[in-house]
Design an enzyme around this catalytic site. Structure first.
Site, mmCIF file in Angstrom:
data_model
loop_
_atom_site.group_PDB
_atom_site.id
_atom_site.type_symbol
_atom_site.label_atom_id
_atom_site.label_comp_id
_atom_site.label_asym_id
_atom_site.label_seq_id
_atom_site.Cartn_x
_atom_site.Cartn_y
_atom_site.Cartn_z
ATOM 1 N N GLY A 15 -7.641 -32.973 -4.055
ATOM 2 C CA GLY A 15 -7.767 -32.888 -5.510
ATOM 3 C C GLY A 15 -6.427 -33.178 -6.163
ATOM 4 O O GLY A 15 -5.650 -32.274 -6.449
ATOM 5 N N GLY A 17 -4.960 -33.863 -9.065
ATOM 6 C CA GLY A 17 -5.022 -33.858 -10.531
ATOM 7 C C GLY A 17 -3.858 -33.091 -11.126
ATOM 8 O O GLY A 17 -2.730 -33.176 -10.630
ATOM 9 N N GLY A 20 -2.844 -30.284 -8.212
ATOM 10 C CA GLY A 20 -2.522 -30.869 -6.912
ATOM 11 C C GLY A 20 -1.567 -32.042 -7.016
ATOM 12 O O GLY A 20 -0.685 -32.221 -6.166
ATOM 13 N N LYS A 193 -5.053 -12.609 -13.262
ATOM 14 C CA LYS A 193 -5.130 -13.913 -13.936
ATOM 15 C C LYS A 193 -6.389 -13.998 -14.799
ATOM 16 O O LYS A 193 -6.385 -14.609 -15.882
ATOM 17 C CB LYS A 193 -5.100 -15.051 -12.906
ATOM 18 C CG LYS A 193 -5.086 -16.469 -13.513
ATOM 19 C CD LYS A 193 -3.740 -16.823 -14.151
ATOM 20 C CE LYS A 193 -3.701 -18.174 -14.845
ATOM 21 N NZ LYS A 193 -3.673 -19.348 -13.960
ATOM 22 N N ASN A 197 -7.611 -15.643 -18.276
ATOM 23 C CA ASN A 197 -8.568 -16.755 -18.260
ATOM 24 C C ASN A 197 -9.873 -16.448 -18.984
ATOM 25 O O ASN A 197 -10.424 -17.317 -19.665
ATOM 26 C CB ASN A 197 -8.902 -17.162 -16.814
ATOM 27 C CG ASN A 197 -7.835 -18.050 -16.210
ATOM 28 O OD1 ASN A 197 -7.386 -17.816 -15.093
ATOM 29 N ND2 ASN A 197 -7.415 -19.067 -16.931
ATOM 30 N N ASN A 201 -9.917 -18.996 -21.896
ATOM 31 C CA ASN A 201 -10.760 -20.133 -21.534
ATOM 32 C C ASN A 201 -12.081 -20.069 -22.301
ATOM 33 O O ASN A 201 -12.526 -21.056 -22.891
ATOM 34 C CB ASN A 201 -11.041 -20.149 -20.022
ATOM 35 C CG ASN A 201 -9.928 -20.818 -19.236
ATOM 36 O OD1 ASN A 201 -9.762 -22.026 -19.293
ATOM 37 N ND2 ASN A 201 -9.155 -20.039 -18.513
ATOM 38 N N SER A 263 -7.499 -24.850 -19.730
ATOM 39 C CA SER A 263 -8.114 -25.911 -18.925
ATOM 40 C C SER A 263 -9.602 -26.059 -19.214
ATOM 41 O O SER A 263 -10.133 -27.169 -19.217
ATOM 42 C CB SER A 263 -7.903 -25.629 -17.440
ATOM 43 O OG SER A 263 -8.480 -24.384 -17.090
#
Lengths: 317, 317
Positions: A15, A17, A20, A193, A197, A201, A263
């Site tokens: 991955g 992106g 990564g 986390k 998130n 998110n 994200s």
């Protein structure tokens, strides 16, 4: 089970992106051997390499070990999983061909339940996880923009503890200029986390807002705090305790950040599937299974499920 | 206190839009004397009258009694308030000059708390309320489109009961072809309407969806039902009881409707202020004051407060 890696360590990035691509490129620049699995960006990266625009210094790797097919990648000691969790159904095909017998998989994803998935594929003692504190996104094929932060909290899945291989990998990242916090309690770090998130998110998608907009309005800020409090309660289902001061610090810290699109918001705008399963459904499943009521997390989860479906039905909306 | 109106009854319409424009035009077409207060549409209506596109038959009233200033309107027996509730702060200036001593104010708005506001201005015994079951919207100045339904549930504020004047007004509406259900319990009728308004108005804005889209996805449908259940519980704060079968029927009925954008969604798309105070805040205030917890209504309320603020800050978004 071996928990020490060889002195010469070969990395694979599954991955390539925002996560990564950035960490892999930094490891390669630091002199480590890195192999990158690519999909849509393969041709561009073969031709032009990886381009990293970073607040810590721009750089290009004109030549990288790029692959479309995992069977072409040599056996690796550390296989970094940095796909979106929505792609984790591919892991049974991707991991076995490239993971060295004595190697380990390092999962750099948000949410819960990924270690369990990987453990079923490679065995629970070949699994590690990391939580990335980074603002980065892919701006084009093989082209990553790193805006802020970059540290990783890393830990073993089983057995818990600071193993030799954990220290070795941390040292490699340190060599690449990446700060690593080693933890004996990966699951606690994952829940911590999620305190960030889940509200940011989720609400950024539902309310079409940045972190700054969410914190600057009394009602959305109240919702952020309420959701954080629910995550704190949810964590008790895994016998993990999150301090009130941790939540306060996270709010204060986020206020000091530049206005930021999480994200999931970027995924939504790009009409990509949302990481609802790992970030919302797994935590809810664990907590409600323990009899904990989380009305606001549950409502946000259902709102996201609806929006994710509509967003994929209407790709040009 | 007189609760009979004179045989010759003069109507005023305060707010000549989707509701007031439609019902006022129907009353005038049926031969009643109607006076229309207008704001932005005044010049157009003076010139071209009112145009009603209706499933029950299109018609135009080339000449109507149109006013910009309440002081020009003669004293009226029935003053219909069909402004958006977000304009109710204007009522202390608008009502006294036109309400006949023996007249009554009929509030055709959604939500709670409007009767109390009007009672403070004209006295609690000169207040009636109505709940409109209608799909209509303004398509241009003085131009109303009536898509479906049209009946009104009407009741006295205080004293409760079917008074002579209530029957007189109902007869006028019947004469205009409008079905009227007279109720002895206006507050129950208001809470029953909120069973629909709270989920569909709120979620249509937050999730950018029609009624049909909300009902066709399992997660949003579940939220609709959960919110309806919360409204049922909230109503107990006013000693009003809503039957489970009522909720089931409302869901079934809404499923049979054409896909529909609730008024709050239309307001949001037109960047008008949302009727959050009357439809969400007043019910929440009554219920939470009685110690009732409504986590999902409260979350939806806060989400709407945020979106309303942003929507008015970014008028062209």
């Amino acid at each position: 089970m071996e928990t020490t890696l060889p002195n010469y360590r070969r990395y694979a990035i599954i991955g390539t992106g925002a996560i990564g691509g950035f960490y892999g490129a930094r490891l390669q620049r630091a002199g480590l051997e890195v192999h990158f699995l690519l999909h849509t960006d393969y041709a561009t990266v073969c031709q032009s390499g990886l381009v990293i625009d970073s607040i810590e210094g721009h750089f290009t790797l004109p030549q990288v070990n790029a692959y479309q097919d995992v069977h072409q990648i040599p056996p690796c000691d550390v296989v970094i999983v940095s796909l979106k969790t929505t792609q984790n159904h591919l892991l049974p095909q991707l991991l076995p061909p490239i993971l060295q017998e004595s190697g380990v998989v390092l999962i750099l994803q948000n949410g819960l339940g990924m270690e369990e998935i990987v453990a079923k594929i490679v065995g629970e003692q070949r699994v590690m996880g990391g939580i990335c504190f980074i603002c980065s996104h892919k701006v084009g094929p093989g082209h990553i923009c790193h805006l802020d932060y970059g540290s990783i909290t890393m830990g073993e899945y089983l057995p818990r503890g600071i193993t030799a291989r954990l220290s070795q990998i941390a040292a490699d990242f340190n060599q690449a200029g990446i700060a690593v916090q080693m933890t004996e309690d990966l699951l606690l770090a994952r829940w911590q986390k999620l305190v960030w998130n889940i509200p940011f998110n989720g609400l950024s998608v539902v309310l079409n807002a940045t972190t700054a907009e969410l914190l600057n309005h009394a009602d959305s800020r109240y919702l952020v705090k309420q959701l954080m409090d629910e995550v704190k309660v949810a964590a008790t289902s895994c016998d993990r305790s999150i301090a009130e001061i941790f939540i306060e610090q996270m709010l204060t810290h986020t206020e000091k950040m530049k206005p930021y699109k999480p994200s999931m918001k970027l995924d939504y705008e790009a009409h990509r599937p949302l990481e609802i399963e790992a970030i919302f459904n797994q935590p809810l499943h664990l907590a409600t299974g323990a009899g904990i009521k989380l009305p606001q997390m549950m409502m946000l989860y259902r709102q996201l499920q609806f929006l994710d479906t509509q967003n994929r039905l209407k790709p040009t909306n």
